[in-house]
Design an enzyme around this catalytic site. Structure first.
Site, PDB file in Angstrom:
ATOM      1  CE1 TYR A 124      -5.423  10.747 -11.530  1.00 50.26           C
ATOM      2  CE2 TYR A 124      -6.373  12.359 -13.313  1.00 50.26           C
ATOM      3  CZ  TYR A 124      -5.601  11.207 -12.891  1.00 50.26           C
ATOM      4  OH  TYR A 124      -4.430  10.646 -13.576  1.00 50.26           O
ATOM      5  CG  ASN A 146       1.965   3.993 -12.367  1.00 48.15           C
ATOM      6  OD1 ASN A 146       1.602   4.964 -13.409  1.00 48.15           O
ATOM      7  ND2 ASN A 146       1.487   2.871 -12.385  1.00 48.15           N
ATOM      8  CE  LYS A 206      -2.317  11.345 -11.347  1.00 46.00           C
ATOM      9  NZ  LYS A 206      -1.261  10.565 -11.371  1.00 46.00           N
ATOM     10  CG  ASP A 240      -1.637   1.139   1.549  1.00 46.66           C
ATOM     11  OD1 ASP A 240      -1.784   2.036   0.567  1.00 46.66           O
ATOM     12  OD2 ASP A 240      -2.507   1.283   2.290  1.00 46.66           O
ATOM     13  CB  VAL A 241       1.802   3.391  -2.665  1.00 48.38           C
ATOM     14  CG1 VAL A 241       2.365   2.482  -3.559  1.00 48.38           C
ATOM     15  CG2 VAL A 241       0.628   4.103  -3.083  1.00 48.38           C
TER      16      VAL A 241
END
Length: 265
Positions: free
Chosen positions: A157, A91, A161, A64-65
């Site tokens: 999102y 990513n 980003k 789990d990042v």
């Protein structure tokens, strides 16, 4: 063109863009660690990649990042079983679409944490391990054209980003004196095996109107950009945001709320 090192980590490497990036790095001589949150999925992807790139190794790790413990374990395993990490590709991330009026706190946290926090933790770990091993490595963070070209339905999102692009710039300044380069690659729409066929004809037509180069993007388009930034060809490039979007940023994104949310305000 030579990669800056022989060991790479690609988070979210079991499918889509991450899978293509892992394969492209292997084709250029790297052994790769790939992650997914699911043991079976990442193990199957690793086996397929190794079969396609004989002589190269793939280490599958369920992680789990958004967990600092998991990310540190990921780097420890890479170094114990392969070699010091020279290439880190952050990513992994989840997606959802909703206008702000209907966006829940849980959806905001899930998307922002997976992309922005995950990239922060991955960048932090990569910098620490590269500095400890004396590796002049390359960190590539995945952004998106959504951070530049605005549309309804992507507040969480796009914000994540945009944060990644700025995080990358700061990291590049802090890492440069150690010989470590940090860059962002920002894709536009990319057709993957997972999303192929899910666009309505009207939505796909709207995408084509946004392009300067009139075709849908493919994972290989992004993978080639990542390989370039992980190579000696990019040895004096750091802190950039490389758009791989067919020129979408020139005309703007389709309106996601109209095509994906039925015009939901």
């Amino acid at each position: 063109m030579e990669l800056v090192g022989s060991t790479a980590i690609v988070t979210g490497g079991s499918k889509g863009i991450g899978y293509a990036v892992a394969g492209a790095l292997m084709a250029h001589g790297a052994d790769v660690v790939i992650t997914s949150r699911h043991d079976k999925e990442v193990a199957e992807a690793a086996a397929t990649l190794e079969a396609a790139h004989q002589g190269r190794r793939v280490l599958p790790v369920a992680a789990d990042v958004t967990s600092a413990v998991d990310v540190e374990r990921l780097y420890a395993r890479a170094e114990a079983e392969l070699a010091p990490v020279a290439i880190a590709v952050n990513n992994a991330g989840i997606h959802s679409y909703e206008t702000i009026a209907h966006l829940s706190e849980d959806d905001w946290n899930g998307v922002v944490d997976s992309h922005l926090k995950g990239t922060f933790l991955g960048t932090k770990a990569a910098l620490a391990h590269m500095r400890a091993s004396g590796t002049a490595g390359a960190i590539i963070n995945l952004g998106a054209v959504d951070a530049i070209a605005t549309t309804r339905g992507t507040a969480h999102y796009a914000a994540a980003k945009a944060g990644i692009a700025k995080l990358t710039e700061v990291a590049a300044l802090e890492a440069g004196r150690h010989g470590i380069r940090v860059n962002t690659v920002s894709p536009g729409v990319i057709v993957t095996p997972e999303n192929a066929g899910t666009f309505s004809p009207d939505f796909e037509a709207a995408w084509h109107r946004s392009f300067a180069i009139d075709r849908m993007g493919e994972p290989a388009d992004v993978a080639k950009a990542v390989v370039f930034l992980a190579s000696d060809y990019a040895g004096w490039i750091t802190g950039i945001n490389l758009l791989v979007d067919g020129g979408t940023h020139l005309r703007g994104l389709p309106d996601y709320a109209d095509y994906l949310l039925g015009g939901n305000e």
